[in-house]
Design a protein around this motif. Sequence first.
Motif, PDB file in Angstrom:
ATOM      1  N   ALA A   1       0.823  -1.204   0.000  1.00  0.00           N
ATOM      2  CA  ALA A   1       0.000   0.000   0.000  1.00  0.00           C
ATOM      3  C   ALA A   1       0.858   1.256   0.000  1.00  0.00           C
ATOM      4  O   ALA A   1       0.353   2.355  -0.200  1.00  0.00           O
ATOM      5  N   PHE A   2       2.162   1.060   0.242  1.00  0.00           N
ATOM      6  CA  PHE A   2       3.040   2.223   0.308  1.00  0.00           C
ATOM      7  C   PHE A   2       4.151   2.161  -0.720  1.00  0.00           C
ATOM      8  O   PHE A   2       5.081   2.948  -0.684  1.00  0.00           O
ATOM      9  N   LYS A   3       4.030   1.208  -1.615  1.00  0.00           N
ATOM     10  CA  LYS A   3       5.117   1.026  -2.581  1.00  0.00           C
ATOM     11  C   LYS A   3       4.627   1.157  -4.007  1.00  0.00           C
ATOM     12  O   LYS A   3       3.502   0.776  -4.336  1.00  0.00           O
ATOM     13  N   ASN A   4       5.512   1.639  -4.820  1.00  0.00           N
ATOM     14  CA  ASN A   4       5.243   1.698  -6.244  1.00  0.00           C
ATOM     15  C   ASN A   4       5.737   0.377  -6.834  1.00  0.00           C
ATOM     16  O   ASN A   4       6.883   0.246  -7.222  1.00  0.00           O
TER      17      ASN A   4
ATOM     18  N   TRP B   1       9.520   3.138  -2.774  1.00  0.00           N
ATOM     19  CA  TRP B   1       8.406   3.650  -1.999  1.00  0.00           C
ATOM     20  C   TRP B   1       7.659   4.663  -2.844  1.00  0.00           C
ATOM     21  O   TRP B   1       8.231   5.368  -3.650  1.00  0.00           O
ATOM     22  N   VAL B   2       6.358   4.722  -2.590  1.00  0.00           N
ATOM     23  CA  VAL B   2       5.586   5.678  -3.360  1.00  0.00           C
ATOM     24  C   VAL B   2       5.685   7.037  -2.680  1.00  0.00           C
ATOM     25  O   VAL B   2       5.777   7.122  -1.450  1.00  0.00           O
TER      26      VAL B   2
ATOM     27  N   ALA C   1       0.202   8.525  -0.815  1.00  0.00           N
ATOM     28  CA  ALA C   1      -0.256   8.852  -2.172  1.00  0.00           C
ATOM     29  C   ALA C   1      -1.479   8.048  -2.606  1.00  0.00           C
ATOM     30  O   ALA C   1      -2.439   8.590  -3.153  1.00  0.00           O
ATOM     31  N   TYR C   2      -1.438   6.728  -2.369  1.00  0.00           N
ATOM     32  CA  TYR C   2      -2.564   5.905  -2.802  1.00  0.00           C
ATOM     33  C   TYR C   2      -3.840   6.263  -2.058  1.00  0.00           C
ATOM     34  O   TYR C   2      -4.923   6.291  -2.629  1.00  0.00           O
ATOM     35  N   PHE C   3      -3.686   6.521  -0.760  1.00  0.00           N
ATOM     36  CA  PHE C   3      -4.861   6.875   0.022  1.00  0.00           C
ATOM     37  C   PHE C   3      -5.437   8.193  -0.452  1.00  0.00           C
ATOM     38  O   PHE C   3      -6.649   8.354  -0.599  1.00  0.00           O
ATOM     39  N   GLU C   4      -4.547   9.124  -0.718  1.00  0.00           N
ATOM     40  CA  GLU C   4      -4.989  10.425  -1.219  1.00  0.00           C
ATOM     41  C   GLU C   4      -5.725  10.239  -2.544  1.00  0.00           C
ATOM     42  O   GLU C   4      -6.779  10.809  -2.779  1.00  0.00           O
ATOM     43  N   ARG C   5      -5.128   9.388  -3.380  1.00  0.00           N
ATOM     44  CA  ARG C   5      -5.742   9.126  -4.672  1.00  0.00           C
ATOM     45  C   ARG C   5      -7.141   8.560  -4.518  1.00  0.00           C
ATOM     46  O   ARG C   5      -8.072   8.947  -5.225  1.00  0.00           O
ATOM     47  N   PHE C   6      -7.286   7.661  -3.563  1.00  0.00           N
ATOM     48  CA  PHE C   6      -8.589   7.045  -3.353  1.00  0.00           C
ATOM     49  C   PHE C   6      -9.587   8.074  -2.829  1.00  0.00           C
ATOM     50  O   PHE C   6     -10.712   8.182  -3.333  1.00  0.00           O
ATOM     51  N   PHE C   7      -9.177   8.844  -1.827  1.00  0.00           N
ATOM     52  CA  PHE C   7     -10.113   9.784  -1.209  1.00  0.00           C
ATOM     53  C   PHE C   7     -10.511  10.904  -2.152  1.00  0.00           C
ATOM     54  O   PHE C   7     -11.580  11.489  -2.012  1.00  0.00           O
ATOM     55  N   THR C   8      -9.644  11.239  -3.111  1.00  0.00           N
ATOM     56  CA  THR C   8      -9.989  12.328  -4.014  1.00  0.00           C
ATOM     57  C   THR C   8     -10.525  11.805  -5.336  1.00  0.00           C
ATOM     58  O   THR C   8     -10.845  12.583  -6.223  1.00  0.00           O
ATOM     59  N   HIS C   9     -10.646  10.508  -5.440  1.00  0.00           N
ATOM     60  CA  HIS C   9     -11.156   9.910  -6.669  1.00  0.00           C
ATOM     61  C   HIS C   9     -12.579  10.385  -6.927  1.00  0.00           C
ATOM     62  O   HIS C   9     -13.365  10.548  -6.006  1.00  0.00           O
TER      63      HIS C   9
ATOM     64  N   TYR D   1      -1.585  -3.091  -8.103  1.00  0.00           N
ATOM     65  CA  TYR D   1      -1.471  -3.773  -6.842  1.00  0.00           C
ATOM     66  C   TYR D   1      -1.372  -2.835  -5.638  1.00  0.00           C
ATOM     67  O   TYR D   1      -2.052  -3.023  -4.645  1.00  0.00           O
ATOM     68  N   GLY D   2      -0.509  -1.840  -5.759  1.00  0.00           N
ATOM     69  CA  GLY D   2      -0.302  -0.962  -4.613  1.00  0.00           C
ATOM     70  C   GLY D   2      -1.565  -0.219  -4.228  1.00  0.00           C
ATOM     71  O   GLY D   2      -1.979  -0.206  -3.062  1.00  0.00           O
ATOM     72  N   TYR D   3      -2.200   0.355  -5.216  1.00  0.00           N
ATOM     73  CA  TYR D   3      -3.403   1.141  -4.983  1.00  0.00           C
ATOM     74  C   TYR D   3      -4.505   0.265  -4.388  1.00  0.00           C
ATOM     75  O   TYR D   3      -5.155   0.623  -3.417  1.00  0.00           O
ATOM     76  N   ALA D   4      -4.697  -0.918  -4.980  1.00  0.00           N
ATOM     77  CA  ALA D   4      -5.750  -1.816  -4.497  1.00  0.00           C
ATOM     78  C   ALA D   4      -5.489  -2.236  -3.053  1.00  0.00           C
ATOM     79  O   ALA D   4      -6.414  -2.320  -2.243  1.00  0.00           O
ATOM     80  N   THR D   5      -4.216  -2.512  -2.746  1.00  0.00           N
ATOM     81  CA  THR D   5      -3.872  -2.903  -1.372  1.00  0.00           C
ATOM     82  C   THR D   5      -4.173  -1.778  -0.404  1.00  0.00           C
ATOM     83  O   THR D   5      -4.644  -2.008   0.708  1.00  0.00           O
ATOM     84  N   ALA D   6      -3.893  -0.549  -0.841  1.00  0.00           N
ATOM     85  CA  ALA D   6      -4.162   0.591   0.028  1.00  0.00           C
ATOM     86  C   ALA D   6      -5.651   0.669   0.350  1.00  0.00           C
ATOM     87  O   ALA D   6      -6.052   0.877   1.498  1.00  0.00           O
TER      88      ALA D   6
END
Lengths: 315, 301
Positions: free
Chosen positions: A50-53, A65-66, A71-79, A281-286
Motif C-alpha cells: 500500500a506504500f510502494k510503487n 516507496w511511493v 499517495a494511494y490513500f490520497e488518490r482514493f479519497f480524491t477519486h 497492486y499498490g493502490y488496491a492494497t491501500a
Amino acid sequence: MQTTTSEFIPAKKTLGREIWKNKALYIMALPMIVAVFIFNYIPLYGIILAFKNFKFNLGIMASPWVEPWYAYFERFFTHTYFEKIMVNTLAISLMKIITMFVFSVVLALVLNELKSMTFKKVSQTALYLPHFMSWTIVVGFLSRFLSLDYGLLNEIKVALVGGDPILWLGEPKYFWGIIVLSNLWKEVGWGSILYIAGIAGIDQSLYESASLDGAGKLKQAWYITVPSIAPIMGISLTMSIAGILYAGFDQVWLLKSAQTYDVAMIIDTYVMDIGLKQGQYGYATAVSLFQGAIGFTMLLSFNYIAKRYFSISLW
Amino acid sequence: MSKRNPNKIKASVGENIFQVVALIVISILSISMIYPFLNSIALAFNEGYDSLKGGIYLWPRIPTFENFRVVWVNNNLMQAAFVSVFRTVLGTALHVVLSVCCAFAMSKKAYPGRKLIVTYLLIPTLISGGVVPYYILLRNIGLINNIWLFVLTGVYSFFNIVILRTYFEGLPHEIEEAARIDGCGHVRMLTQIIVPISLPVIATIGMYSAVGHWNDWFTGEFYVTKPELKPLQTVLTNFLKTTTQQIDITGQQHGQQQASTFTSESMKMAVLVIVTLPILATYPLLQKYFIKGVLIGSVKG
C-alpha cells in the motif's frame, strides 16, 4: 525421571520439561500453525504494497516507496468515484445489517410462538436451505424471478397493477432493494438459529409469573424474551458492524450490470476491478487496508461501548 | 407476493389470530425458499421450447434428459465435476484432520505456550492483508493455476476449530483421567479415545467444509485461468452470465442442426440442477448436524 511440578524447582527446568512432556500437542497444532502462517500471516507482509510503487521485475522488497507515502490513500479519497463507492458500500451494508438483525430476531420470536412442533421443524428445514446455496445459485433464481419475459414478479406485477413488465435488474433505483431483500431471503433463516437457541434457554417460569401479573404475549416478548437474548444480539451486532465496509462481494458482483454500475460499485468490487483485473497492486492494497483498518477500529470501538455500557463483550 | 386473507377464520381470541397469521406467513416464507429449487428441477427436465410457453411449475410437462445431455457434452462438465469432487473430498479431509488435531491441542489447559497458540490463531480473523497480497503470495509459491490450491483453500477456519475445541472441553473428564492412569499419551488419547466419541461434531465440521468447497466459485474465477481447472461452481457462474445468443449458437454447433428441444434457459436450469443436487439431496438428512455445530460453537466461542 519425571519431575512433578513443585514450587521448589527453578522455573527454567520445569518449563523445559513441560514442553517436552507435551511435545505431542505442539506437533498436533503444528500443521495448522504452518498453514495459517503461510496463507494468513505472510500476506500481512503484503500490506507494505500500500506504500510502494510496485514493479513486477523488482518484487515487493526492492520496489521503490511511493511518494508521498499516503499517495494511494490520497488518490482514493480524491477519486471522482470515492463518494459513490462509500455511499453505496455503507448504504448496502447498513441496510443489510439492520434488516438481518431485526428480521432474524422477529423470525425467532415468531417461530418460538408456534404451537405445532412438526410445523416448526418442517418450516425450519425450509428456512435454512437457502443458506447452503451459493450466491451463484441464488442469483440464478433471482434472474429468473426478475426476468422481463417470463419472470414471476412481472407476472404478478402486471396482473395486480397492470402496465408493462419492468426490467428490474436494469433499473438503478431497485438495485439496493433487490440486494437487501435477496440477502434476507437467503440468510434470515440461518440467522435466527442463535436467537432460537437463546430463547429456548429462557426459564419458562418467568413467562408464567408474567402472565399471572396480566402481561399479554407482546409485553412478555418485550420484557422477558428480548432482554434475555440481548447479549446474543449485542455480540451479533458488534461482529456485523466490524464488517460494515464489506458489503458482500459475491452477491453484488453477480447481480450488477452495466445499467446499475453507479449504484453497485462497492469497495470490494472496486478493489477487484483495479487490483486483480487492472494490476494496480499498490493502490488496491491501500484501499483494502483502508477497509480493514476501519473495520478493525469499528470492532474495537463497538466492543468497548458494549462492554462499558451493556456488559457484553467479544472477549 | 399475494397473501391469503388472514381474516378467513372468525377471530376468537387474539392469540388464535396470531397463530394463524404466523402459520401463514411462515408457510409462505418456507414455500418461497423451496419452490425455486423444485421449479428449476421441473424446468431442467422439461423440453426447453415447451417451457417457453410457460406454465411449468412443479412438474415437467414433456420430460426429457436432453438438457442435461447437451450441457454435459458441450461444456466438459465432466472435467469441472472432477475438480469439484477432488477439492471437496481432499480439501475437507485436510481441513478436518488439521482442525481436529489443532483443536485437541487447544483444548488442553496446562502447558506452556497454549495461550500464545490460541492468540496466534485468532489474529488472522481480525486483520487481513486483502486480496492482492494473497494473490501475490499464491503466485510466488506457484499455486496459481494449480489444482492443489483448491485443496488448501479454506484449510483454516477459526470458527470450526472453536466448535471442536468447545466440544472437546465439554467431554467428561473421567474418560481422559481413566485413560491417563492406564498410561495413555496425547496421541493415543486423541486417536483412540477422543475421536471415536466425537464423530458427530467432526462430521459437522466436515460438512461445513464440504459445502464451502462445493459452493466456492471465487477461487476458480480469480485465482485460476486454465479452463480445465475450473470447478463446477465457477463454470456454472460463467454459464449463467453468458448471453442467450451465445448459448444458442454453441448449442447449434454441436450437432443439433435439426429441431432441437433445448433453449439457453433450459440448459441453464440443467446446469443449476447438476450443481445444486448434491447439497439438495443430502441437506435434509444432515440439517441437524449443521445446526448443532453452530450452537456448540457460539455458546462458548
